[in-house]
Write an enzyme that holds these catalytic residues in place. Sequence first.
Site, PDB file in Angstrom:
ATOM      1  N   GLN A 132       1.909  -5.995  -3.258  1.00 44.40           N
ATOM      2  CA  GLN A 132       2.400  -6.141  -1.886  1.00 44.40           C
ATOM      3  C   GLN A 132       3.704  -5.350  -1.702  1.00 44.40           C
ATOM      4  OE1 GLN A 132       1.281  -9.496  -3.440  1.00 44.40           O
ATOM      5  NE2 GLN A 132      -0.588  -8.462  -2.891  1.00 44.40           N
ATOM      6  N   GLY A 161     -10.755  -3.041   3.379  1.00 43.90           N
ATOM      7  CA  GLY A 161     -11.316  -1.962   4.185  1.00 43.90           C
ATOM      8  C   GLY A 161     -10.802  -1.951   5.619  1.00 43.90           C
ATOM      9  N   LYS A 192       1.895   2.126  -5.094  1.00 44.42           N
ATOM     10  CA  LYS A 192       2.414   1.539  -6.348  1.00 44.42           C
ATOM     11  C   LYS A 192       1.480   1.842  -7.517  1.00 44.42           C
ATOM     12  CE  LYS A 192       2.350  -2.447  -4.282  1.00 44.42           C
ATOM     13  NZ  LYS A 192       2.043  -2.000  -2.906  1.00 44.42           N
ATOM     14  N   GLY A 242      -4.618  -4.172  -3.883  1.00 45.08           N
ATOM     15  CA  GLY A 242      -5.571  -3.120  -4.189  1.00 45.08           C
ATOM     16  C   GLY A 242      -4.765  -1.889  -4.534  1.00 45.08           C
ATOM     17  N   HIS A 243      -4.733  -1.546  -5.811  1.00 46.29           N
ATOM     18  CA  HIS A 243      -3.910  -0.417  -6.263  1.00 46.29           C
ATOM     19  C   HIS A 243      -4.828   0.720  -6.701  1.00 46.29           C
ATOM     20  CE1 HIS A 243      -0.256  -3.222  -7.188  1.00 46.29           C
ATOM     21  NE2 HIS A 243      -0.701  -3.305  -5.953  1.00 46.29           N
ATOM     22  N   ASP A 284       0.805  -1.220   0.000  1.00 44.99           N
ATOM     23  CA  ASP A 284       0.000   0.000   0.000  1.00 44.99           C
ATOM     24  C   ASP A 284       0.842   1.277   0.000  1.00 44.99           C
ATOM     25  OD1 ASP A 284      -2.268  -1.624   0.084  1.00 44.99           O
ATOM     26  OD2 ASP A 284      -2.270  -1.655   2.279  1.00 44.99           O
TER      27      ASP A 284
HETATM   28  P1  GDP Z   1      -0.764   0.440  -3.529  1.00 44.38           P
HETATM   29  O1  GDP Z   1      -1.384  -0.835  -3.102  1.00 44.38           O
HETATM   30  O2  GDP Z   1       0.706   0.471  -3.284  1.00 44.38           O
HETATM   31  O3  GDP Z   1      -1.092   0.809  -4.956  1.00 44.38           O
HETATM   32  O4  GDP Z   1      -1.394   1.574  -2.611  1.00 44.38           O
HETATM   33  P2  GDP Z   1      -2.957   1.740  -2.224  1.00 44.38           P
HETATM   34  O5  GDP Z   1      -3.680   2.244  -3.411  1.00 44.38           O
HETATM   35  O6  GDP Z   1      -3.478   0.514  -1.566  1.00 44.38           O
HETATM   36  O7  GDP Z   1      -2.867   2.823  -1.074  1.00 44.38           O
HETATM   37  C1  GDP Z   1      -2.311   4.076  -1.293  1.00 44.38           C
HETATM   38  C2  GDP Z   1      -3.397   5.153  -1.003  1.00 44.38           C
HETATM   39  O8  GDP Z   1      -2.774   6.411  -0.883  1.00 44.38           O
HETATM   40  C3  GDP Z   1      -4.403   5.304  -2.131  1.00 44.38           C
HETATM   41  O9  GDP Z   1      -5.631   5.661  -1.579  1.00 44.38           O
HETATM   42  C4  GDP Z   1      -3.824   6.454  -2.958  1.00 44.38           C
HETATM   43  O10 GDP Z   1      -4.809   7.165  -3.693  1.00 44.38           O
HETATM   44  C5  GDP Z   1      -3.242   7.313  -1.887  1.00 44.38           C
HETATM   45  N1  GDP Z   1      -2.052   8.091  -2.252  1.00 44.38           N
HETATM   46  C6  GDP Z   1      -1.025   7.751  -3.082  1.00 44.38           C
HETATM   47  N2  GDP Z   1      -0.076   8.705  -3.052  1.00 44.38           N
HETATM   48  C7  GDP Z   1      -0.515   9.658  -2.208  1.00 44.38           C
HETATM   49  C8  GDP Z   1       0.033  10.897  -1.724  1.00 44.38           C
HETATM   50  O11 GDP Z   1       1.139  11.299  -2.068  1.00 44.38           O
HETATM   51  N3  GDP Z   1      -0.713  11.592  -0.813  1.00 44.38           N
HETATM   52  C9  GDP Z   1      -1.930  11.168  -0.383  1.00 44.38           C
HETATM   53  N4  GDP Z   1      -2.574  11.916   0.507  1.00 44.38           N
HETATM   54  N5  GDP Z   1      -2.476  10.012  -0.813  1.00 44.38           N
HETATM   55  C10 GDP Z   1      -1.769   9.271  -1.697  1.00 44.38           C
HETATM   56  P1  IMO Z   2      -0.970  -4.123  -2.285  1.00 44.26           P
HETATM   57  O1  IMO Z   2      -0.526  -4.648  -3.615  1.00 44.26           O
HETATM   58  C1  IMO Z   2      -0.941  -4.586   2.038  1.00 44.26           C
HETATM   59  C2  IMO Z   2      -1.017  -8.683   3.584  1.00 44.26           C
HETATM   60  C3  IMO Z   2      -2.239  -9.144   4.342  1.00 44.26           C
HETATM   61  C4  IMO Z   2      -1.618 -10.136   5.298  1.00 44.26           C
HETATM   62  C5  IMO Z   2      -0.528 -10.782   4.457  1.00 44.26           C
HETATM   63  C6  IMO Z   2      -0.937 -12.117   3.848  1.00 44.26           C
HETATM   64  O2  IMO Z   2      -2.246  -3.372  -2.343  1.00 44.26           O
HETATM   65  O3  IMO Z   2       0.136  -3.355  -1.637  1.00 44.26           O
HETATM   66  P2  IMO Z   2      -2.489 -12.766   1.793  1.00 44.26           P
HETATM   67  O4  IMO Z   2      -3.944 -12.521   1.547  1.00 44.26           O
HETATM   68  O5  IMO Z   2      -1.599 -12.163   0.746  1.00 44.26           O
HETATM   69  O6  IMO Z   2      -2.160 -14.195   2.047  1.00 44.26           O
HETATM   70  O7  IMO Z   2      -2.180 -11.996   3.177  1.00 44.26           O
HETATM   71  O8  IMO Z   2      -0.224  -9.853   3.429  1.00 44.26           O
HETATM   72  N1  IMO Z   2      -1.276  -8.147   2.233  1.00 44.26           N
HETATM   73  C7  IMO Z   2      -1.197  -6.837   1.912  1.00 44.26           C
HETATM   74  N2  IMO Z   2      -0.976  -5.776   2.681  1.00 44.26           N
HETATM   75  N3  IMO Z   2      -1.079  -4.440   0.720  1.00 44.26           N
HETATM   76  C8  IMO Z   2      -1.287  -5.513  -0.082  1.00 44.26           C
HETATM   77  O9  IMO Z   2      -1.307  -5.436  -1.428  1.00 44.26           O
HETATM   78  C9  IMO Z   2      -1.393  -6.792   0.517  1.00 44.26           C
HETATM   79  N4  IMO Z   2      -1.605  -8.044   0.046  1.00 44.26           N
HETATM   80  C10 IMO Z   2      -1.516  -8.860   1.096  1.00 44.26           C
HETATM   81  O10 IMO Z   2      -2.875  -8.072   4.999  1.00 44.26           O
HETATM   82  O11 IMO Z   2      -0.980  -9.441   6.348  1.00 44.26           O
HETATM   83 MG    MG Z   3      -2.935  -1.516  -1.831  1.00 47.06          MG
END
Ligand code: GDP
Ligand code: IMO
Ligand code: MG
Length: 425
Positions: free
Chosen positions: A224, A302, A16, A40-41, A13
């Site tokens: 991840q 969530g 990416k 979840g990207h 998270d």
């Molecule tokens: P990922 O899994 O690495 O793609 O990251 P996620 O999408 O799960 O979580 C990153 C969250 O931070 C998302 O809701 C993005 O829209 C938000 N985000 C990304 N870069 C920034 C930033 O520089 N500032 C803020 N406030 N939010 C950001």
């Molecule tokens: P993105 O790509 C954050 C975590 C889960 C759990 C562990 C194992 O959005 O960054 P799994 O279902 O993969 O067997 O769970 O890994 N986990 C993540 N945490 N971002 C993710 O993906 C994750 N995908 C799995 O919360 O701790």
């Molecule tokens: Mg994510």
Amino acid sequence: MPASIIVGAQWGDEGKGKATDLLADRTDMVVRYQGGNNAGHTIVVGDEVLKLHLIPSGILYSHVVPVIAAGVVIDPKVLLEELDGLEEKGLDPFARVRISGDAHLIMPYHRELDLLIERRLGKQNLGTTRRGIGPAYADKASRVGLRVQDLFDEGIFRKKLEAVLDHTNLVLTRVYGRPAMDLEAIATEYLGYAERLSPMVTDTTALLHEALERDANVILEGAQGTMLDLDHGTYPFVTSSNPVAGGALTGAGLGPNRIDRVIGITKAYVTRVGTGPFPTELFDEVGERITDIGGEYGTTTGRRRRVGWFDAVVARYAQRVNGFTDLFLTKLDVLDAFDELKVAVAYHADGERHHHLPPHQSLLHHAEPEYVTVEGWGAPTSDITRYGDLPRPARDYIDLLEQQCGAPITWVSVGPGRAQTLERR
Ligand code: GDP
Ligand code: IMO
Ligand code: MG
């Protein structure tokens, strides 16, 4: 033109999705190389928020070929729902997405087992996303997995399903006291997905190499993060694949000499979902504020994310195992409101100071971070468009992180939008 790898430098998270979408502007192909719909990207463009689970984050550009490579595990129902959702938004994913026939399928019993195993672990549970990821990769390693290509040969599909279900049903009924799963129902459901998936399934390794031979620009998009890597993360509190840069090579099917950039995505602080060690975790009001301001709730489940100060020990480790050429620092704006910030520069465990990640898991569980405290900037940064316009303490903070991490911070993100990105060099 060689390829770039995008890797999460922390526990997932990191942003990416945002980084990949931004860089995909100048890219011909974006390849997801591991993980599944545990990811979840998020991509934010104007008022539109797009949450992607299996589809590569280059999907918004019509010039990008989005590829799901062999190293990914695919839940076909989820994939089709995601494709349908994108089509409803006016995109043409069915015409563009390419899927490896070697990718393994997540089956209904994988999802069920994920749940049952977690429940059985009780307090020791890993906090998985319950998407069946671990059991699917376990079957792959045990050589009883079903692959996307099996969907196109009913005889083979049924034969393989029968073999694996024989054993899996024993586990479901005898170990967990659950009803056995019905072969016929699974076969009908899965073979029913074949027709819609078929036009997208291809030899993605060949596609990737043909693109590289044409001098195309390729991004390999990790899911991840480094600390969730099966081999190099905080085992057993990890996912079941290899998000690290090396995983891009095996997952997509290419050699290290084709890579010219490895981009580590890192938040300006740290978050983690699920259980496992987290030395800089905050349990106080500061942590609550970071969670709230940063909107730190999981994109897939969530769940509330745990938050903590930036951890340079983790960053240094991520640098070692990935060989980052650049860092993409995200969510700097979330720290705008704080008078002072802390950065962990070392750990203390077992009477010793650790500059690098301690090799033994139990040390990590008991590690006490050594912090340096720095001045905050206390001013909004989200509307800033030039790096030089960031407040001096913000630039000092970035310099400190860069010096601690050992790789250049090339991009600084100050908001979720595309324009909210400052290129540094
Ligand atoms: P990922 O899994 O690495 O793609 O990251 P996620 O999408 O799960 O979580 C990153 C969250 O931070 C998302 O809701 C993005 O829209 C938000 N985000 C990304 N870069 C920034 C930033 O520089 N500032 C803020 N406030 N939010 C950001
Ligand atoms: P993105 O790509 C954050 C975590 C889960 C759990 C562990 C194992 O959005 O960054 P799994 O279902 O993969 O067997 O769970 O890994 N986990 C993540 N945490 N971002 C993710 O993906 C994750 N995908 C799995 O919360 O701790
Ligand atoms: Mg994510």
